[in-house]
Design a protein around this motif. Structure first.
Motif, PDB file in Angstrom:
ATOM      1  N   LEU A 113       0.808  -1.220   0.000  1.00 42.53           N
ATOM      2  CA  LEU A 113       0.000   0.000   0.000  1.00 42.53           C
ATOM      3  C   LEU A 113       0.841   1.270   0.000  1.00 42.53           C
ATOM      4  N   ARG A 114       2.139   1.128   0.140  1.00 45.82           N
ATOM      5  CA  ARG A 114       3.041   2.269   0.055  1.00 45.82           C
ATOM      6  C   ARG A 114       3.534   2.509  -1.371  1.00 45.82           C
ATOM      7  N   LEU A 115       3.311   1.557  -2.236  1.00 47.65           N
ATOM      8  CA  LEU A 115       3.864   1.646  -3.587  1.00 47.65           C
ATOM      9  C   LEU A 115       3.324   2.812  -4.420  1.00 47.65           C
ATOM     10  N   PRO A 116       2.013   3.089  -4.428  1.00 45.93           N
ATOM     11  CA  PRO A 116       1.533   4.159  -5.311  1.00 45.93           C
ATOM     12  C   PRO A 116       2.226   5.496  -5.090  1.00 45.93           C
ATOM     13  N   ALA A 117       2.413   5.880  -3.840  1.00 48.44           N
ATOM     14  CA  ALA A 117       3.041   7.176  -3.553  1.00 48.44           C
ATOM     15  C   ALA A 117       4.507   7.205  -3.945  1.00 48.44           C
ATOM     16  N   ALA A 118       5.125   6.036  -4.057  1.00 48.66           N
ATOM     17  CA  ALA A 118       6.549   5.962  -4.384  1.00 48.66           C
ATOM     18  C   ALA A 118       6.812   5.796  -5.874  1.00 48.66           C
ATOM     19  N   MET A 119       5.764   5.768  -6.686  1.00 53.61           N
ATOM     20  CA  MET A 119       5.947   5.616  -8.124  1.00 53.61           C
ATOM     21  C   MET A 119       6.739   6.789  -8.691  1.00 53.61           C
ATOM     22  N   GLN A 120       7.503   6.511  -9.733  1.00 51.59           N
ATOM     23  CA  GLN A 120       8.382   7.506 -10.330  1.00 51.59           C
ATOM     24  C   GLN A 120       7.688   8.387 -11.371  1.00 51.59           C
ATOM     25  N   THR A 121       6.558   7.942 -11.887  1.00 47.36           N
ATOM     26  CA  THR A 121       5.862   8.679 -12.948  1.00 47.36           C
ATOM     27  C   THR A 121       4.445   9.017 -12.514  1.00 47.36           C
ATOM     28  N   ALA A 122       3.912  10.077 -13.098  1.00 50.36           N
ATOM     29  CA  ALA A 122       2.531  10.454 -12.798  1.00 50.36           C
ATOM     30  C   ALA A 122       1.561   9.362 -13.239  1.00 50.36           C
ATOM     31  N   THR A 123       1.828   8.751 -14.379  1.00 52.24           N
ATOM     32  CA  THR A 123       0.963   7.668 -14.863  1.00 52.24           C
ATOM     33  C   THR A 123       1.016   6.481 -13.923  1.00 52.24           C
ATOM     34  N   GLY A 124       2.207   6.139 -13.452  1.00 48.82           N
ATOM     35  CA  GLY A 124       2.342   5.046 -12.499  1.00 48.82           C
ATOM     36  C   GLY A 124       1.600   5.322 -11.213  1.00 48.82           C
ATOM     37  N   ARG A 125       1.668   6.541 -10.719  1.00 49.93           N
ATOM     38  CA  ARG A 125       0.949   6.893  -9.482  1.00 49.93           C
ATOM     39  C   ARG A 125      -0.556   6.794  -9.678  1.00 49.93           C
ATOM     40  N   ARG A 126      -1.033   7.217 -10.843  1.00 48.15           N
ATOM     41  CA  ARG A 126      -2.469   7.177 -11.110  1.00 48.15           C
ATOM     42  C   ARG A 126      -2.977   5.735 -11.188  1.00 48.15           C
ATOM     43  N   ILE A 127      -2.282   4.907 -11.942  1.00 46.10           N
ATOM     44  CA  ILE A 127      -2.695   3.507 -12.060  1.00 46.10           C
ATOM     45  C   ILE A 127      -2.518   2.793 -10.719  1.00 46.10           C
ATOM     46  N   GLY A 128      -1.430   3.083 -10.029  1.00 45.84           N
ATOM     47  CA  GLY A 128      -1.164   2.442  -8.750  1.00 45.84           C
ATOM     48  C   GLY A 128      -2.221   2.757  -7.716  1.00 45.84           C
ATOM     49  N   ALA A 129      -2.658   4.003  -7.666  1.00 45.52           N
ATOM     50  CA  ALA A 129      -3.691   4.387  -6.700  1.00 45.52           C
ATOM     51  C   ALA A 129      -4.987   3.628  -6.961  1.00 45.52           C
ATOM     52  N   ARG A 130      -5.323   3.471  -8.228  1.00 48.08           N
ATOM     53  CA  ARG A 130      -6.541   2.726  -8.577  1.00 48.08           C
ATOM     54  C   ARG A 130      -6.418   1.256  -8.186  1.00 48.08           C
ATOM     55  N   ARG A 131      -5.282   0.666  -8.435  1.00 48.33           N
ATOM     56  CA  ARG A 131      -5.099  -0.747  -8.102  1.00 48.33           C
ATOM     57  C   ARG A 131      -5.002  -0.966  -6.587  1.00 48.33           C
ATOM     58  N   ALA A 132      -4.481   0.011  -5.866  1.00 45.95           N
ATOM     59  CA  ALA A 132      -4.406  -0.125  -4.406  1.00 45.95           C
ATOM     60  C   ALA A 132      -5.793  -0.210  -3.793  1.00 45.95           C
ATOM     61  N   GLN A 133      -6.773   0.391  -4.442  1.00 47.44           N
ATOM     62  CA  GLN A 133      -8.145   0.318  -3.924  1.00 47.44           C
ATOM     63  C   GLN A 133      -8.670  -1.114  -3.949  1.00 47.44           C
ATOM     64  N   VAL A 134      -8.187  -1.909  -4.884  1.00 50.20           N
ATOM     65  CA  VAL A 134      -8.574  -3.330  -4.924  1.00 50.20           C
ATOM     66  C   VAL A 134      -8.094  -4.022  -3.646  1.00 50.20           C
ATOM     67  N   LEU A 135      -6.870  -3.721  -3.242  1.00 56.19           N
ATOM     68  CA  LEU A 135      -6.328  -4.326  -2.025  1.00 56.19           C
ATOM     69  C   LEU A 135      -7.090  -3.849  -0.788  1.00 56.19           C
ATOM     70  N   ARG A 136      -7.418  -2.579  -0.741  1.00 51.85           N
ATOM     71  CA  ARG A 136      -8.157  -2.057   0.411  1.00 51.85           C
ATOM     72  C   ARG A 136      -9.557  -2.659   0.479  1.00 51.85           C
ATOM     73  N   GLY A 137     -10.173  -2.876  -0.683  1.00 53.62           N
ATOM     74  CA  GLY A 137     -11.478  -3.520  -0.697  1.00 53.62           C
ATOM     75  C   GLY A 137     -11.398  -4.934  -0.169  1.00 53.62           C
ATOM     76  N   TYR A 138     -10.328  -5.639  -0.540  1.00 56.30           N
ATOM     77  CA  TYR A 138     -10.125  -6.995  -0.020  1.00 56.30           C
ATOM     78  C   TYR A 138      -9.953  -6.968   1.493  1.00 56.30           C
ATOM     79  N   LEU A 139      -9.167  -6.050   2.012  1.00 56.33           N
ATOM     80  CA  LEU A 139      -8.928  -5.968   3.458  1.00 56.33           C
ATOM     81  C   LEU A 139     -10.224  -5.685   4.207  1.00 56.33           C
ATOM     82  N   ALA A 140     -11.062  -4.811   3.654  1.00 58.15           N
ATOM     83  CA  ALA A 140     -12.340  -4.504   4.301  1.00 58.15           C
ATOM     84  C   ALA A 140     -13.247  -5.728   4.325  1.00 58.15           C
ATOM     85  N   THR A 141     -13.276  -6.461   3.217  1.00 54.62           N
ATOM     86  CA  THR A 141     -14.099  -7.668   3.158  1.00 54.62           C
ATOM     87  C   THR A 141     -13.577  -8.728   4.116  1.00 54.62           C
ATOM     88  N   LEU A 142     -12.277  -8.903   4.143  1.00 51.74           N
ATOM     89  CA  LEU A 142     -11.670  -9.875   5.056  1.00 51.74           C
ATOM     90  C   LEU A 142     -11.989  -9.529   6.505  1.00 51.74           C
TER      91      LEU A 142
END
Length: 213
Positions: free
Chosen positions: A173-202
């Motif tokens: 969950l720390r990866l999106p903020a550490a991305m080197q490119t704006a595109t990477g940060r944007r895609i990473g933030a969206r994908r991190a929400q998948v992980l957060r949704g899993y954690l909430a369900t769990l």
């Protein structure tokens, strides 16, 4: 492209785990092209070579030499890239990108190819694929899903060497903020929400409050 076919053949016989197989490399290649397009950067042969050969040496996550794996991959890639006809400059660019892509190596990316590869590789640790990969690795290493007494490390220190779930907070969950490119940060933030949704369900399924990660 024939260059892609040559690179695929160069990977034949490479010893990899299920989280660093040819499927991973193809996903990273797709991520790299998406990032390059988002940043308005042309895809170079050096970037292609770096993506396809970045995990030539991929020891298990608990191997004492894991932090050196990307450097070893870069060295292993040099003769392969030379055989494929890349110039000395292209080889140097690709090998720096390979060496710098690893989270554990701690090497700062100095070129656009290195920044793109690092982001592209880290994107594969997020989203639905990242969710599958973290548990695939944990299963291989024999790590339990979570600490039954304190699943989300509310009253203990995080230890992703012992509990698979802790890896979400320690790294993923720390990866999106550490991305080197704006595109990477944007895609990473969206994908991190998948992980957060899993954690909430769990958390709901095991009867505890979701983490503040």
């Amino acid at each position: 492209m024939s260059f892609d076919k040559d690179l695929t053949r160069a990977l034949a016989g490479a010893k990899v785990d299920t989280a660093h197989d040819l499927g991973h490399i193809r996903r990273v290649w797709a991520n790299a092209r998406a990032i390059a397009a988002g940043e308005g950067i042309a895809v170079s042969r050096a970037l292609q070579g770096a993506v396809w050969l970045h995990d030539l040496v991929a020891p298990p996550k608990d191997d004492p030499g894991r932090a050196l794996a990307s450097r070893r991959s870069a060295e292993a890639a040099r003769p392969v890239l030379a055989r494929l006809g890349l110039s000395d400059e292209e080889i140097a660019t690709a090998c720096h990108a390979i060496a710098a892509h690893s989270f554990s190596a701690g090497i700062a990316p100095q070129t656009q190819e290195a920044r793109i590869l690092q982001d592209a590789d880290r994107l594969d640790a997020l989203g639905a694929v990242g969710l599958a990969r973290v548990f695939a690795v944990a299963g291989t290493l024999g790590r339990p899903l979570y600490d039954p007494a304190d699943p989300f490390a509310t009253d203990r220190g995080l230890d992703d060497g012992r509990w698979a779930l802790d890896h979400f907070a320690v790294k993923l969950l720390r990866l999106p903020a550490a991305m080197q490119t704006a595109t990477g940060r944007r895609i990473g933030a969206r994908r991190a929400q998948v992980l957060r949704g899993y954690l909430a369900t769990l958390a709901e399924e095991i009867g505890t409050a979701p983490p503040g990660w």
